[in-house]
Motif scaffolding. Structure first.
Motif, mmCIF file in Angstrom:
data_model
loop_
_atom_site.group_PDB
_atom_site.id
_atom_site.type_symbol
_atom_site.label_atom_id
_atom_site.label_comp_id
_atom_site.label_asym_id
_atom_site.label_seq_id
_atom_site.Cartn_x
_atom_site.Cartn_y
_atom_site.Cartn_z
ATOM 1 N N ASP A 74 9.066 6.466 3.234
ATOM 2 C CA ASP A 74 8.673 7.792 2.742
ATOM 3 C C ASP A 74 9.555 8.908 3.288
ATOM 4 N N GLN A 75 10.199 8.640 4.389
ATOM 5 C CA GLN A 75 10.896 9.727 5.098
ATOM 6 C C GLN A 75 12.412 9.606 5.052
ATOM 7 N N LEU A 135 7.116 12.070 -1.649
ATOM 8 C CA LEU A 135 7.902 12.483 -0.497
ATOM 9 C C LEU A 135 9.405 12.400 -0.669
ATOM 10 N N PHE A 141 0.799 -1.222 0.000
ATOM 11 C CA PHE A 141 0.000 0.000 0.000
ATOM 12 C C PHE A 141 0.826 1.262 0.000
ATOM 13 N N LEU A 142 2.113 1.079 -0.002
ATOM 14 C CA LEU A 142 2.940 2.266 0.159
ATOM 15 C C LEU A 142 3.289 2.949 -1.147
ATOM 16 N N VAL A 167 1.843 4.411 -3.568
ATOM 17 C CA VAL A 167 1.309 5.739 -3.831
ATOM 18 C C VAL A 167 2.045 6.814 -3.064
ATOM 19 N N LEU A 168 2.604 6.407 -1.937
ATOM 20 C CA LEU A 168 3.039 7.427 -0.997
ATOM 21 C C LEU A 168 4.462 7.868 -1.212
#
Ligand SMILES: Cc1cc2nc3c(=O)[nH]c(=O)nc-3n(C[C@H](O)[C@H](O)[C@H](O)COP(=O)(O)OP(=O)(O)OC[C@H]3O[C@@H](n4cnc5c(N)ncnc54)[C@H](O)[C@@H]3O)c2cc1C
Lengths: 532, 141
Positions: free
Chosen positions: B104-105, B20, B12-13, B15-16
């Protein structure tokens, strides 16, 4: 009722974008707000459970608000109820720290709160929107006194280290100058016929009138020094009495370009979010007055110091193993016809439990956000005495993100406690990683850039980093649209004789209302099953 | 240690990440110690130790021995599960149950640095180094 037809919650990307929003200032509230939803609570008044459960028993795991709502309501209609709670206190995240309280975080460091009598910090929940009908109704029924929580204070500050030489600005001035100059711009565009294709002649007249009103423009549709703008942004010299009464209008309107580039406009919108709109409340004396009120109803049902370690299902019953949270030792068991589990998913995902693959996948799918709050006691309420800031919030791009002033005890002599930092995102992880005393020290150092009085007036502080909280391992469950689509309904099913409730099983994550509504929904479905 | 039944969120990641990783991380240096606080949505620290001390030790503790309460943080110290570098890297990228994803970070290089740091400290002595390219290949497609 279990499938509220609401828009899905925001994506993690949106969330993180917000948390990182430049002026930074909006970070913490948008994070909290963002993770909730702009949907009113679907609470419809005190729950009515009809039909006789015929002595059915329910074992409730966790004595936070979700667990205690269920315990209270289920006993009332005749269930045999028992609650197992890891802590020595009830309330869970509904929690207040006062002078003399001590708190040991994961890693073993104990902080003892050194606040004066009557002063406190709410390390978790601190505000209740007026549309959180479920929480508010329990406050009403249990006689929990409420007072206003101040979200927007025009005399508080907005601060960016990268703008105006790092000098904090008044919320009021940024708000007025931003709105005023946008109104002026739009008025000019209208008068210069640049909007003719978009707005009819008649509408243009009304638009001009409304811009004047909305932006405090003068008779030339200018946002300029004078009476109108001073009525918004304040005076250079306030109107007074007697011979020295004549006011002086303010002249120092912040020019539009630096104002735009300061990005401080990002720090003035919090109160417009549905969840932050006036009226908001806080319980008089601390948020845990709500937990205390529930505890008075159900304390005799709660077994404290009981750390749940295993949840087993067999035909017709559920058996839960638990150990003494302090002494450890051999597991004991409790058995009931049904089990309602409100243990945060962060912890539950580590407990062996007999449920189907779908529910287990859902339990495993929700990580918990980082968040840190720092409470600081000062020798005097300098924010009131020196700066006339009564309650409300200052936003900054410093790692502390906010300074929130107490919404009570105004003008009281003696010491005062404010919230000296409330972080999400990377700063929350970074503060979590520091020992508590260092979190406090840095909150004081950073805060002194906004209020120099910190340097002489600081007294003592306490810091709660939610990933270090032994019984939640985090602040709140972070859902994304994708996670909800795949797992949410699976999480909320009754699996054999087991079901979950809590903040994490709601579309209002990060709010007590989510815990309350989820619990009411869960016991409604459970009761239907039992009396069917 | 239970092995992950369902590496959380793997699918699910996708998209994210995109939005970022492009955001440049910025840092604000601490007043008294020179330590770094990030100012954006991503972490600003670059080397493995700084990343460990900014992120991982919040949960796994400064000595990497983990902690136990109602739930627990596993020890990374002397942890045989770190033998294959791809495993800790996947955990950092995608998260694992109560451990949030950091894909993402953190960029690929940061993840390689922090994994290499953990695998060569706290009683772990794995010699092989993880590179950014391998981390990239572990990101959800
Ligand atoms: C920083 C922060 C700010 C917030 N701000 C607000 C706000 O302003 N307004 C608002 O309304 N809400 C706010 N919230 C959210 C609110 O606190 C929660 O949504 C709500 O309190 C959750 O209630 P719950 O019953 O679901 O979970 P909890 O209160 O966490 O209850 C779970 C219980 O389970 C127990 N438990 C855990 N593990 C075990 C185990 N193994 N065995 C037995 N028991 C166990 C825990 O000790 C705890 O008592 C905030 C939360 C945080 C952290």
């Amino acid at each position: 009722m279990s499938t509220p037809a609401t828009p899905a919650s925001m994506t993690r990307r949106e969330l993180l974008t917000l948390i990182g929003s430049v002026a930074g200032s909006s970070a913490s509230y948008t994070a909290m707000a963002g993770m909730g939803l702009t949907t009113p609570s679907n609470y419809t008044g005190p729950i009515k459970l009809e039909g006789d459960p015929k002595g059915a028993s329910v074992l409730i795991l966790g004595a936070g608000l979700a667990g205690m709502v269920a315990a209270y309501e289920l006993r009332k209609v005749g269930y045999k109820v028992r609650v197992l709670e890891y802590n020595t206190r009830a309330g869970g995240r509904n929690w207040t720290l006062r002078g003399g309280d001590s708190y040991t975080e994961l890693g073993g460091i104990t902080q003892t709160c050194g606040f004066d009598k009557g002063l406190y910090i709410n390390p978790g929940p601190w505000r209740i929107p007026h549309h959180h009908h479920g929480v508010l109704d329990y406050c009403r029924r249990f006689g929990v006194a409420l007072e206003p929580y101040v979200q927007v204070n025009y005399n508080a500050l907005v601060h960016s280290t990268k703008a105006f030489g790092g000098k904090p600005q008044r919320f009021r001035e940024i708000q007025s100058d931003y709105q005023g100059q946008i109104a002026e711009l739009l008025a000019k565009a209208t008068q210069q016929h640049k909007l003719d294709e978009l707005v009819t002649k008649e509408d243009q007249e009304m638009l001009l009138e409304s811009l004047k009103d909305w932006g405090a423009l003068d008779e030339h549709h200018a946002y300029a020094p004078g009476r109108e703008s001073s009525e918004r942004r304040g005076y250079e010299k306030l109107p007074g009495g007697g011979v020295s009464a004549v006011p002086v209008f303010s002249k120092n309107i912040i020019p539009f370009s630096p104002l735009l580039h300061s990005q401080l406009w990002g720090a003035i919108g919090a109160g417009q979010n549905f969840e932050m709109q006036t009226m908001l409340f806080q319980p008089v004396g601390g948020m845990d007055k709500i937990g205390d009120a529930f505890k008075r109803q159900v304390n005799d049902l709660i077994q404290y110091n009981a750390k749940v370690t295993r949840i087993q299902q067999a035909p017709g019953k559920v058996t839960v193993s638990y150990v003494d949270a302090v002494k450890g030792g051999a597991p004991r068991t409790a058995t009931a016809d049904w089990c309602l589990c409100t243990i945060p998913l962060s912890v539950l995902s580590q407990i062996e439990i007999d449920v189907g693959d779908d529910m287990q996948a859902a339990i495993n799918a929700v990580p918990y956000a980082a968040s840190t709050k720092v409470g600081l006691q000062f020798k005097r309420r300098f924010w009131e005495e020196d700066e006339h800031i009564y309650g409300g919030i200052t936003y900054t791009d410093l790692p502390i993100r906010v300074i929130a002033y107490p919404n009570n005890g105004y003008h009281s002599a003696g010491k005062g406690v404010l919230l000296g930092g409330y972080m999400f995102g990377p700063n929350a992880y970074e503060f979590t990683s520091l020992p508590p005393a260092e979190r406090v020290r840095r909150a004081v150092e950073y805060g002194a850039q906004i209020h120099p009085q910190y340097k002489t007036e600081f007294d003592n502080g306490i810091a709660v980093a939610w990933h270090r909280v032994p019984w939640t391992l985090g602040c709140l469950g972070v859902w994304t649209d994708e996670r909800r689509a795949e797992h949410y309904q699976n999480l909320c099913q009754i699996d054999g004789r087991f079901l979950v409730a809590g903040e994490h099983a709601s579309y209002i994550p990060g709010w007590q209302e989510g815990a309350v509504l989820s619990s009411l929904d869960a016991i409604t479905r459970l009761h239907q099953r039992v009396v069917a | 240690m239970k092995k992950p039944k369902n590496p959380a969120g793997l699918r699910f990641l996708c998209v994210l990440t995109a939005a970022l990783v492009t955001t440049t991380a910025q840092a604000q240096s601490d007043l008294s110690s020179g330590a770094v606080f990030s100012t954006g949505p991503s972490f600003a620290q670059r080397d493995g130790r700084a990343l460990y001390e900014a992120i991982c030790q919040g949960c796994h503790m400064p000595d990497a021995k983990g902690a136990v309460g109602a739930g627990r943080y596993p020890a990374l110290a002397g942890n045989a599960n770190l033998a294959a570098a791809r495993y800790p890297a996947t955990v950092v990228v995608n998260g694992l149950r109560a451990m949030p994803a950091f894909g993402d970070q953190l960029d690929d290089q940061q993840i390689a640095e922090v994994v290499n740091y953990v695998r060569s400290h706290f009683g772990n002595d794995f010699k092989d180094l993880l590179d950014a390219g391998t981390v990239k290949s572990l990101r959800p497609k």
